[in-house]
Scaffold this motif. Sequence first.
Motif, short mmCIF file in Angstrom:
data_model
loop_
_atom_site.label_atom_id
_atom_site.label_comp_id
_atom_site.label_asym_id
_atom_site.label_seq_id
_atom_site.Cartn_x
_atom_site.Cartn_y
_atom_site.Cartn_z
N ALA A 111 40.79 9.61 39.85
CA ALA A 111 42.25 9.59 39.92
C ALA A 111 42.73 8.63 41.01
CB ALA A 111 42.78 11.00 40.18
N ILE A 112 42.00 8.58 42.13
CA ILE A 112 42.34 7.64 43.20
C ILE A 112 42.19 6.20 42.70
CG2 ILE A 112 41.65 6.75 45.47
CD1 ILE A 112 40.94 9.60 46.27
N ARG A 113 41.08 5.92 42.03
CA ARG A 113 40.83 4.56 41.53
C ARG A 113 41.87 4.15 40.48
NH1 ARG A 113 35.40 6.38 41.51
NH2 ARG A 113 35.42 6.57 39.23
N GLN A 114 42.20 5.08 39.59
CA GLN A 114 43.20 4.78 38.55
C GLN A 114 44.56 4.48 39.17
OE1 GLN A 114 42.86 8.34 36.17
NE2 GLN A 114 41.56 7.32 34.64
N SER A 115 44.93 5.25 40.18
CA SER A 115 46.22 5.05 40.84
C SER A 115 46.27 3.70 41.55
CB SER A 115 46.49 6.18 41.84
OG SER A 115 46.62 7.42 41.17
N THR A 116 45.15 3.34 42.18
CA THR A 116 45.08 2.05 42.86
C THR A 116 45.17 0.91 41.85
OG1 THR A 116 43.73 3.00 44.64
CG2 THR A 116 43.69 0.61 44.39
N HIS A 117 44.47 1.05 40.74
CA HIS A 117 44.46 0.01 39.70
C HIS A 117 45.85 -0.18 39.10
CE1 HIS A 117 42.89 -2.52 36.50
NE2 HIS A 117 43.50 -1.75 35.61
N GLN A 118 46.58 0.93 38.94
CA GLN A 118 47.90 0.88 38.32
C GLN A 118 49.02 0.59 39.31
OE1 GLN A 118 48.63 4.43 35.96
NE2 GLN A 118 46.56 4.43 35.12
N THR A 119 48.70 0.59 40.61
CA THR A 119 49.72 0.51 41.68
C THR A 119 50.79 1.58 41.43
OG1 THR A 119 49.37 -1.88 41.53
CG2 THR A 119 51.03 -1.13 43.08
N ASP A 120 50.33 2.77 41.14
CA ASP A 120 51.20 3.90 40.82
C ASP A 120 50.36 5.16 41.00
OD1 ASP A 120 52.59 5.98 39.47
OD2 ASP A 120 53.61 4.54 38.19
N SER A 121 50.80 6.06 41.86
CA SER A 121 49.98 7.24 42.17
C SER A 121 50.11 8.36 41.15
CB SER A 121 50.31 7.77 43.57
OG SER A 121 51.69 8.06 43.70
N ALA A 122 50.77 8.11 40.01
CA ALA A 122 50.95 9.16 39.00
C ALA A 122 49.63 9.80 38.56
CB ALA A 122 51.70 8.60 37.79
N PRO A 123 48.54 9.04 38.29
CA PRO A 123 47.29 9.71 37.90
C PRO A 123 46.79 10.69 38.97
CG PRO A 123 47.18 7.38 37.38
CD PRO A 123 48.42 7.57 38.20
N PHE A 124 46.93 10.31 40.24
CA PHE A 124 46.48 11.19 41.31
C PHE A 124 47.40 12.40 41.43
CE2 PHE A 124 46.13 12.55 45.77
CZ PHE A 124 44.75 12.74 45.86
N ILE A 125 48.69 12.20 41.25
CA ILE A 125 49.64 13.32 41.32
C ILE A 125 49.30 14.34 40.24
CG2 ILE A 125 52.07 14.01 41.11
CD1 ILE A 125 52.82 11.18 42.08
N GLU A 126 49.08 13.84 39.01
CA GLU A 126 48.74 14.74 37.91
C GLU A 126 47.47 15.52 38.21
OE1 GLU A 126 48.51 12.79 34.17
OE2 GLU A 126 50.63 12.22 34.13
N PHE A 127 46.45 14.82 38.70
CA PHE A 127 45.18 15.48 39.00
C PHE A 127 45.37 16.57 40.06
CE2 PHE A 127 41.60 15.88 41.92
CZ PHE A 127 40.63 16.39 41.05
N MET A 128 46.02 16.23 41.17
CA MET A 128 46.15 17.19 42.27
C MET A 128 47.03 18.38 41.88
SD MET A 128 44.19 16.57 44.80
CE MET A 128 44.89 17.96 45.71
N LEU A 129 48.09 18.13 41.12
CA LEU A 129 48.93 19.25 40.67
C LEU A 129 48.14 20.19 39.78
CD1 LEU A 129 52.40 17.58 39.94
CD2 LEU A 129 51.74 18.96 41.91
N GLN A 130 47.25 19.63 38.94
CA GLN A 130 46.40 20.48 38.10
C GLN A 130 45.47 21.32 38.96
OE1 GLN A 130 46.57 20.53 34.45
NE2 GLN A 130 45.66 22.48 35.09
N MET A 131 44.91 20.72 40.02
CA MET A 131 44.03 21.46 40.91
C MET A 131 44.79 22.58 41.63
SD MET A 131 40.99 20.16 40.56
CE MET A 131 41.54 20.12 38.84
N ILE A 132 46.00 22.27 42.07
CA ILE A 132 46.84 23.27 42.74
C ILE A 132 47.14 24.42 41.78
CG2 ILE A 132 49.13 23.69 43.73
CD1 ILE A 132 49.00 20.75 44.77
N TYR A 133 47.52 24.07 40.56
CA TYR A 133 47.85 25.08 39.55
C TYR A 133 46.64 25.97 39.27
CZ TYR A 133 49.48 27.09 35.12
OH TYR A 133 49.85 27.95 34.12
N ASP A 134 45.47 25.35 39.08
CA ASP A 134 44.25 26.11 38.80
C ASP A 134 43.87 27.01 39.97
OD1 ASP A 134 44.15 24.83 36.37
OD2 ASP A 134 42.53 23.46 36.91
N ALA A 135 44.05 26.51 41.20
CA ALA A 135 43.73 27.31 42.39
C ALA A 135 44.65 28.52 42.50
CB ALA A 135 43.84 26.45 43.65
#
Length: 334
Positions: A223-247
Amino acid sequence: MPKYTPPFTLSNKILTLVAQISEQIGRLTIQQEQEKLLRLRKVNRMRTVQGSLAIEGSTLTQQQITAILDGKRIIAPPKEVQEAHNAISTYDALAKWQPANSKHLLAAHQLMMKGLVKDAGMYRQEGVGVMSGEQVVHMAPQAERVPKLMADLLQWLKHSDVHPLIASCVFHYELEFIHPFSDGNGRMGRLWQTLILSKWHEVFVNIPVESMVYQHQDNYYLAIRQSTHQTDSAPFIEFMLQMIYDAILEANNTPLNDGLNDGLNDGLKLTALDKEVIKLITNNTHITHMQLSDELGKSVRTIERRIKILKEAGLIKRIGAKKTGYWQVHDSLK
């Protein structure tokens, strides 16, 4: 008002997760009575510390972290013991810091990296690249730009009206991108996200999101690499929100006493898959990952992830070599 705004877009998935997390937080607050909070606080602190350090390569188990929390001595590499003591002290001090205060950020890094690096509590003075094996996957900004980049990011955090769930993810990603420290950037990114969330809702102090991230470590870096590649942190936001929700879901479903704890896996909720894995291993102590995968209709990778969690919780143990060894199940599960 801050001049800098980190680049990110809000997808439908992000907005949906924000709503779902907010709903679950309300349920969690009602469910967690004071007695349960006190019981879980130590367990979740252990899981938070163990998860965050394991992402960085620490081999300490949940039992060893629990022993350190209890003030006991353990046999382990001195550096890893120091890392654990530092992380425990840092999370214990979380409440006294403000997320947008640069002095607090540096003080936290000094505590987190005490005795581990010479420049603990200071921004790096040299260039740094993020490696994957022998390949450089991210070249961080030049060292001389770090103070200004961090000042801009902290100013944005201070004045932003973005929802804290989103703002915490954006800050986490931006800190990883800037890589302001010579070491400890991952630990600090996860710590500061927890701090930001805890200022929104104090229950986040007792939710081990770091442990969930550790279970999905490869996707975290992806997710970090995808966000860097896209110059947009949306992939990382989605990933972390999913982790928060699951936790949060896991915290909502953690019983006061599931009969399997005995100090070994206190706070660990066994999934239906975990129970099936344990049952099959109990019946066939020589069963392989591939056989478990075939029996349960799950991918080998999924089986390996659950096995790793069960081993770290002390519920199962591998005796001997991978091909010729066998499984040993903890007595409490027989």
